[in-house]
Design a protein around this motif. Structure first.
Motif, PDB file in Angstrom:
ATOM      1  N   HIS A 282      38.342  39.942  36.763  1.00 40.28           N
ATOM      2  CA  HIS A 282      37.726  39.037  37.491  1.00 40.28           C
ATOM      3  C   HIS A 282      36.653  39.757  38.559  1.00 40.28           C
ATOM      4  O   HIS A 282      36.334  39.653  39.331  1.00 40.28           O
ATOM      5  CB  HIS A 282      38.358  38.147  38.356  1.00 40.28           C
ATOM      6  N   SER A 283      36.467  41.162  37.937  1.00 38.77           N
ATOM      7  CA  SER A 283      35.922  41.998  38.868  1.00 38.77           C
ATOM      8  C   SER A 283      34.660  42.776  37.941  1.00 38.77           C
ATOM      9  O   SER A 283      33.505  42.463  37.765  1.00 38.77           O
ATOM     10  CB  SER A 283      36.558  42.888  39.827  1.00 38.77           C
ATOM     11  N   ILE A 284      35.190  43.816  37.429  1.00 38.33           N
ATOM     12  CA  ILE A 284      34.169  44.702  36.883  1.00 38.33           C
ATOM     13  C   ILE A 284      34.247  44.707  35.321  1.00 38.33           C
ATOM     14  O   ILE A 284      33.485  45.090  34.964  1.00 38.33           O
ATOM     15  CB  ILE A 284      34.530  46.267  37.112  1.00 38.33           C
ATOM     16  N   GLN A 286      32.833  42.259  33.496  1.00 36.26           N
ATOM     17  CA  GLN A 286      31.668  41.617  33.008  1.00 36.26           C
ATOM     18  C   GLN A 286      30.574  42.831  33.014  1.00 36.26           C
ATOM     19  O   GLN A 286      30.026  42.880  32.023  1.00 36.26           O
ATOM     20  CB  GLN A 286      31.067  40.746  34.367  1.00 36.26           C
ATOM     21  N   GLN A 287      30.617  43.674  33.852  1.00 40.63           N
ATOM     22  CA  GLN A 287      29.564  44.911  33.939  1.00 40.63           C
ATOM     23  C   GLN A 287      30.078  45.836  32.776  1.00 40.63           C
ATOM     24  O   GLN A 287      29.218  46.341  32.119  1.00 40.63           O
ATOM     25  CB  GLN A 287      29.776  45.516  35.251  1.00 40.63           C
ATOM     26  N   GLY A 291      27.075  45.707  30.494  1.00 42.40           N
ATOM     27  CA  GLY A 291      26.271  46.928  31.172  1.00 42.40           C
ATOM     28  C   GLY A 291      26.150  47.983  30.023  1.00 42.40           C
ATOM     29  O   GLY A 291      26.749  47.676  28.981  1.00 42.40           O
TER      30      GLY A 291
ATOM     31  N   GLN B 249      33.175  43.989  42.952  1.00 48.64           N
ATOM     32  CA  GLN B 249      33.055  42.619  42.232  1.00 48.64           C
ATOM     33  C   GLN B 249      31.755  42.040  42.345  1.00 48.64           C
ATOM     34  O   GLN B 249      31.269  41.786  41.407  1.00 48.64           O
ATOM     35  CB  GLN B 249      34.157  41.773  42.508  1.00 48.64           C
ATOM     36  N   ALA B 252      29.169  44.311  40.175  1.00 44.43           N
ATOM     37  CA  ALA B 252      29.594  44.533  38.901  1.00 44.43           C
ATOM     38  C   ALA B 252      29.361  42.871  38.250  1.00 44.43           C
ATOM     39  O   ALA B 252      28.708  43.109  36.998  1.00 44.43           O
ATOM     40  CB  ALA B 252      30.893  44.874  38.591  1.00 44.43           C
ATOM     41  N   GLU B 253      29.897  42.039  38.722  1.00 44.28           N
ATOM     42  CA  GLU B 253      29.888  40.511  37.872  1.00 44.28           C
ATOM     43  C   GLU B 253      28.368  40.101  38.188  1.00 44.28           C
ATOM     44  O   GLU B 253      27.741  39.445  37.342  1.00 44.28           O
ATOM     45  CB  GLU B 253      30.900  39.775  38.624  1.00 44.28           C
ATOM     46  N   GLY B 256      25.713  42.924  36.123  1.00 48.94           N
ATOM     47  CA  GLY B 256      26.049  43.417  34.888  1.00 48.94           C
ATOM     48  C   GLY B 256      25.790  42.595  33.669  1.00 48.94           C
ATOM     49  O   GLY B 256      26.828  41.891  33.261  1.00 48.94           O
TER      50      GLY B 256
END
Lengths: 409, 409
Positions: A282-284, A286-287, A291, B249, B252-253, B256
């Motif tokens: 729930h933090s990085i 997605q990136q 990304g 978070q 990044a969210e 990203g």
């Protein structure tokens, strides 16, 4: 102890024989003390004795150390879920003063000062403050102090001698970030009622895990060939944050070099990043997924976290229906596996590691495995994995700045 | 409140007018609830009341939430140096079971469940375990529970209604990672004896800090133009680790994304990394100085940490002679400044931020400032900073995997 699952989509860029040759060269070196620590029975005996002495006579321990003198011990304390140690590693006045103000009993608090060189300014400055506060409370300070440093003519070692206090030595040929299996980690393990003996036993197994190491070194070297600028160490365990910080230091200081030992431009290695479990999905995540594809994601699973004596037979929620009749640990397992699948589905480089538990043998293995791994990468790419010239520059600049600022302060 | 020192060597790639136009567009949007939170007096009143109610009736609080429902509260607890809250955010069986086993008094422990959607599987699964353990101890569970979620027909909200328990709403138009100034952070601030009112006051000041924001957005956009793949947030404070995770978070969210809102390929933003104080000078500094120049280093100094009532008049060590007659906080200050100088000397991009303290007004400012900043970057580059499609994918894969694995488990 440790199982690696390599991603079949990833090409290995090097021949295993060549990596094996670098590993053999490393093991043959006579100047690397960390290779001897797993078999150092004298260090084990003395460290266990000191750890026991502190825990028998004190209720609490303040560890003053920085970098390699702090992160390994912090990892052990976090994994043990212990609150028996406070760490001072940042000369942060608010934190330092709060830690001392909150000590329940000054005479029942041990102070352990750790510095490889014995001259680390942050450690000495913190000592000055602690002693001053003890004096203000009319409490003796030095009778409660302990020391781990090189056995040379250095400030901390001389101080220990002057006050006739117990001191243990970090061998001269063991660097700070390679010292976790020296008294630095062993005393703390004993103080925490862990087993320094099993830590070393695990480390000895890592020395024997030749094939695993070669595969893993080849994986990382291949990741650098793919120009992956970030190596993400993602631990599916809430207790591995400080282990991650320990690994981050080991990786960054050992591999971040501009020149090879031949004076050529060094290859570019990655920046190490740490993530923890489902929370960082729930933090990085997605990136990472959307990304740039410039990361090598390493997922670490722990079988003890994926087990639980608690089975939930019937659930009251639609969302957890699928988990009914499973034990509590099955969700984190499913999430770790699914996250790796999700990453692979977007063509990200991944690999996964599986550890049986957080026990001392496993930890000793993991500590030693990564020290060997980083050192083998250094050997293979002809960089010096054992110095840190730019840290010295920053220290020098601090002193120069203090000289310049002093008259104005 | 916040002072930015821009590095004169860094070229701004955008015109401030254009960035200002993006910021104005952002402020004019009617669909972004987080912009209204600083002025939401009803939310403030209800949150303060609930926080006070919990702290008056309970000795301890367990917060169950993940991502945006956990990191802001964790930041507040860390900054307060509080041990009055345990956080469960990782469905890690060892941690979860240890937290519950260590509760001193089950009936004096409050449980706060936070989930924007009210359907977060990790939160519900942890609730199932906690309730089961309470039942085994013949202790009622639900009378000690509290809820923060959307006020919709969702699992958590319905559960709160069924058991007639206090619940506060996250507004529908406020995303999880933009919810720290909603009841999510305000209840916790009050429980910790901080001031939710001052948090919002600081946030309102951030809304007015137009020039500072525009400069800062331009700095980050320019860093992306220089292809800097890592933005390093380096806090010279021991209490900002979780704030860093919160920021990680958010960054990044929000940033990203692979596509713009027009369906074009999105620009590549950076990966956010966190470092802490002088300790990380003994960790990643070496790699930053000598590794690839692909990082934008942001140094955060805190004036309260650089002060101390303790002056050390005479020192017993040669190493600290230069510090004699200074207060304890002067060393971390010198190190922060020297580190930035060292980085600049190797042509690394840096910028520095100076905060007066860790008080609620400063924190409210910082929370709001970075939410506005990330949202303005999104507006300027035409990406949607408010969704997280790939996190949804990983959730979907977890469920599929559970379906597939279930018969085999």
């Amino acid at each position: 102890m440790l199982k690696i699952t390599t991603n079949p989509n990833l090409k290995m860029h090097f021949r295993d024989e060549d990596v094996a040759a670098s590993f053999a060269k490393l093991l043959a070196r006579k100047d690397l003390g960390f290779l001897n620590l797993p078999n150092d029975q004298e260090s084990l005996a003395k460290s266990s004795a000191l750890g026991s002495q502190i825990s028998a006579n004190y209720e609490h321990l303040v560890l003053v150390g920085i970098g390699g003198s702090s992160m390994g011990p912090r990892a052990l304390a976090e994994i043990s879920g212990s609150t028996k140690i406070s760490f001072l590693d940042n000369v942060d006045s608010m934190e330092t003063e709060a830690v001392i103000a909150n000590l329940k009993n000054l005479s029942k608090t041990a102070w352990l000062f750790i510095s490889k060189s014995g001259t680390t300014i942050e450690v000495l400055w913190t000592l000055e403050l602690a002693e001053q506060i003890y004096r203000q409370h009319n409490t003796e300070f030095f009778p409660h102090t302990f020391y781990i440093t090189e056995d040379t003519d250095n400030t901390l070692n001389n101080l220990a001698k002057k006050h006739q206090r117990p001191r243990l030595a970090i061998p001269l040929d063991v660097g700070g970030r390679f010292s976790v299996l020296s008294p630095v980690g062993l005393v703390i393990a004993q103080y925490l009622d862990r087993s320094p003996k099993l830590l070393l036993e695990g480390a000895r197994e890592a020395l024997q895990a030749r094939e695993l190491l070669i595969t893993s070194v080849n994986q990382y070297l291949s990741s650098f060939e793919r120009n992956e600028v970030i190596t993400l160490f993602w631990f599916y365990s809430s207790r591995m944050r400080w282990f991650g910080c320990w690994l981050q230091q080991l990786w960054a200081e050992s591999l971040g070099k501009k020149e090879t030992i031949d004076g050529k431009t060094a290859p570019h290695f990655s920046s190490p990043m740490i993530s923890i479990g489902t929370c960082d999905q729930h933090s990085i995540l997605q990136q990472i997924m959307e990304g740039p594809k410039n990361k090598f994601v390493n997922i670490f699973r722990f079988l003890d976290v994926e087990k639980s004596k608690h089975k939930i037979k019937t659930t009251q929620f639609a969302e957890t229906k699928l988990l009914e009749n499973l034990n509590f640990g099955e969700l984190i397992k499913a999430e770790a596996v699914a996250t790796e699948m999700a990453l692979q589905s977007t063509a990200l480089s991944t690999t996964s590691f599986e550890l049986i538990d957080h026990g001392d043998k496993s930890l000793g293995f993991l500590f030693m495995f990564y020290q060997l791994l980083v050192a083998t990468i250094g050997e293979h790419t002809r960089i010096n994995a054992f110095n840190q010239p730019s840290v010295a520059l920053s220290k020098k600049l601090t002193l120069e700045l203090l000289k310049k600022l002093k008259p104005k302060l």
